[in-house]
Design a protein around this motif. Sequence first.
Motif, PDB file in Angstrom:
ATOM      1  N   ALA A 201      10.793   1.753   7.088  1.00  0.00           N
ATOM      2  CA  ALA A 201      10.866   0.406   7.642  1.00  0.00           C
ATOM      3  C   ALA A 201      11.114  -0.616   6.523  1.00  0.00           C
TER       4      ALA A 201
ATOM      5  N   GLY B  40       7.163  -3.536   9.141  1.00  0.00           N
ATOM      6  CA  GLY B  40       6.436  -2.279   8.961  1.00  0.00           C
ATOM      7  C   GLY B  40       5.852  -1.747  10.263  1.00  0.00           C
TER       8      GLY B  40
ATOM      9  N   PRO C  69      -3.178  -2.264  10.237  1.00  0.00           N
ATOM     10  CA  PRO C  69      -1.879  -2.456  10.903  1.00  0.00           C
ATOM     11  C   PRO C  69      -1.124  -1.132  10.895  1.00  0.00           C
ATOM     12  N   THR C  70      -0.819  -0.621  12.075  1.00  0.00           N
ATOM     13  CA  THR C  70      -0.388   0.771  12.226  1.00  0.00           C
ATOM     14  C   THR C  70       1.075   0.896  12.607  1.00  0.00           C
TER      15      THR C  70
ATOM     16  N   GLU D 276       2.174  -7.919   8.709  1.00  0.00           N
ATOM     17  CA  GLU D 276       1.365  -6.810   9.234  1.00  0.00           C
ATOM     18  C   GLU D 276      -0.133  -7.090   9.009  1.00  0.00           C
TER      19      GLU D 276
ATOM     20  N   PHE E  63       0.810  -1.222   0.000  1.00  0.00           N
ATOM     21  CA  PHE E  63       0.000   0.000   0.000  1.00  0.00           C
ATOM     22  C   PHE E  63       0.839   1.267   0.000  1.00  0.00           C
TER      23      PHE E  63
ATOM     24  N   TYR F 160       8.138 -10.951   1.998  1.00  0.00           N
ATOM     25  CA  TYR F 160       8.742 -11.359   3.285  1.00  0.00           C
ATOM     26  C   TYR F 160       9.245 -12.794   3.233  1.00  0.00           C
TER      27      TYR F 160
HETATM   28  C1  LIG Z   1       3.273  -3.908   5.017  1.00  0.00           C
HETATM   29  C2  LIG Z   1       3.117  -2.744   5.960  1.00  0.00           C
HETATM   30  N1  LIG Z   1       2.016  -2.659   6.702  1.00  0.00           N
HETATM   31  C3  LIG Z   1       1.815  -1.634   7.568  1.00  0.00           C
HETATM   32  C4  LIG Z   1       2.761  -0.626   7.731  1.00  0.00           C
HETATM   33  C5  LIG Z   1       2.464   0.527   8.632  1.00  0.00           C
HETATM   34  O1  LIG Z   1       2.039   1.594   7.832  1.00  0.00           O
HETATM   35  P1  LIG Z   1       1.820   3.063   8.336  1.00  0.00           P
HETATM   36  O2  LIG Z   1       3.184   3.620   8.590  1.00  0.00           O
HETATM   37  O3  LIG Z   1       1.098   3.780   7.266  1.00  0.00           O
HETATM   38  O4  LIG Z   1       1.036   2.978   9.587  1.00  0.00           O
HETATM   39  C6  LIG Z   1       3.933  -0.678   6.957  1.00  0.00           C
HETATM   40  C7  LIG Z   1       4.963   0.366   7.093  1.00  0.00           C
HETATM   41  O5  LIG Z   1       6.085   0.238   6.676  1.00  0.00           O
HETATM   42  C8  LIG Z   1       4.113  -1.758   6.045  1.00  0.00           C
HETATM   43  O6  LIG Z   1       5.209  -1.834   5.266  1.00  0.00           O
END
Ligand SMILES: Cc1ncc(COP(=O)(O)O)c(C=O)c1O
Length: 425
Positions: free
Chosen positions: A141, A308, A242-243, A357, A116, A391
Amino acid sequence: MALSQPLASAAGSPSGTPISYFECSKCREHIPADAPQTVCPKDGGSLWVRYDLSPIRSRVRREQIAVRPRSMWRYRELLPDAEPVTLGEGFTPMLASRRRAKLWIKDEGANPTGSFKARGLCMAVTMACHYGLKKLAIPSAGNAAGALAAYAAAAGLESHIFMPKDVPEANLVECKAYGSDVNLIDGLISDCARIVGERKQAEGWFDVSTLKEPFRVEGKKTMGLEVAEQLGWRVPDAIFYPTGGGVGLIGMWKAFEELEQLGWLDSGAKRPKMIAIQAAGCAPIPKAFVEGKPVSEAWKDAHTFASGLRVPKAYGDYIILDIVRRSGGTAIAISDEEMLASMLDWARNEGIFLCPEGAAATAAYDKLIASGFLKPSDEVVIFNTGTGLKYIDVVSKAMGITRSANGNSAAKPTERRIGGIIGPY
Ligand SMILES: Cc1ncc(COP(=O)(O)O)c(C=O)c1O
Ligand SMILES: [Zn+2]
């Protein structure tokens, strides 16, 4: 400005909306949008992009959107007026769960660069070109770095990447392949952010860190627009996100606000409960949420295989916590063991290879159903923020896969101590 044919056909003709001003999320000050901006000069608040939506209300009907190209640029009237630098991002599938009625997976793994992050970095690079910026820098990340690298390559801009030295292999390889200047740091994203902050002035870099420039939120906002459109211009009862830095959660909330202003959401619609999911090894937002605090404290010794989510303190934590509370949602921490179990559950029973995530979010769903916070009859959208394929090295280790003649040597995940094997990062 000239737009090349392939970009034009993927994005549709650009006719976004002029930005009226940027608005500080802390002091509400208005800042002109005729030059690139970072954060509020007075208090460091993240900036919102504000438009006058009233002409759009009479000019565009939501039915017109349905026939447009399947990319995030189909919502161009809700995006800035600039030539898109596009790789075909957005309009990702909304997959119905095979086991639960009214449960949807928004599969962001289908984006360019497999996550995303493409949406936000597409928008940030588009606007960097619009403002004539040439050199972009990012602490990441991992997946945001890959996305910046791709869009910067498409636009012919320099990208300077700073990410932890133990990012998944895919993130390192993609950034190198796109020709970025890659810097692996012995530390976390917060250390990367510090280094970018120290060097950017001397190097002439524009910093596209999470919530330190206003356009990544605009790109991620399109996730909320898509959820509404794909549900028939309705919002679900809850959204699981997932934050890390929280850009998507913040962007989706802005999307619902703008859809309400346009009158595009069915009247009387209640906003979704926003559920922020973090990892047990790095859970500043759930901790602050439970303690009733307006901001989070930096998490020490952050570790999780969901790279992430290894964000010790989000720059926009005050915005995330405010939205989660106002929406009637919650914040919840999930262990790596629970993530891996949920990842395998979804892979084996639904054919969907979630990223760690995303698996944190599916595990959180099971927990919140079990606790009664949500009912099985509630309509829920879970964000799988990337493809599990990014991953492979990490998941392979977590599953204990080794190569053998019959290729079938994975130890049962429940027999492994996941945290000990793959972490702490
Ligand atoms: C696969 C994935 N999910 C969730 C996140 C978290 O995203 P955000 O920083 O927009 O909260 C990340 C951030 O690197 C990510 O790579
Ligand atoms: Zn301010």
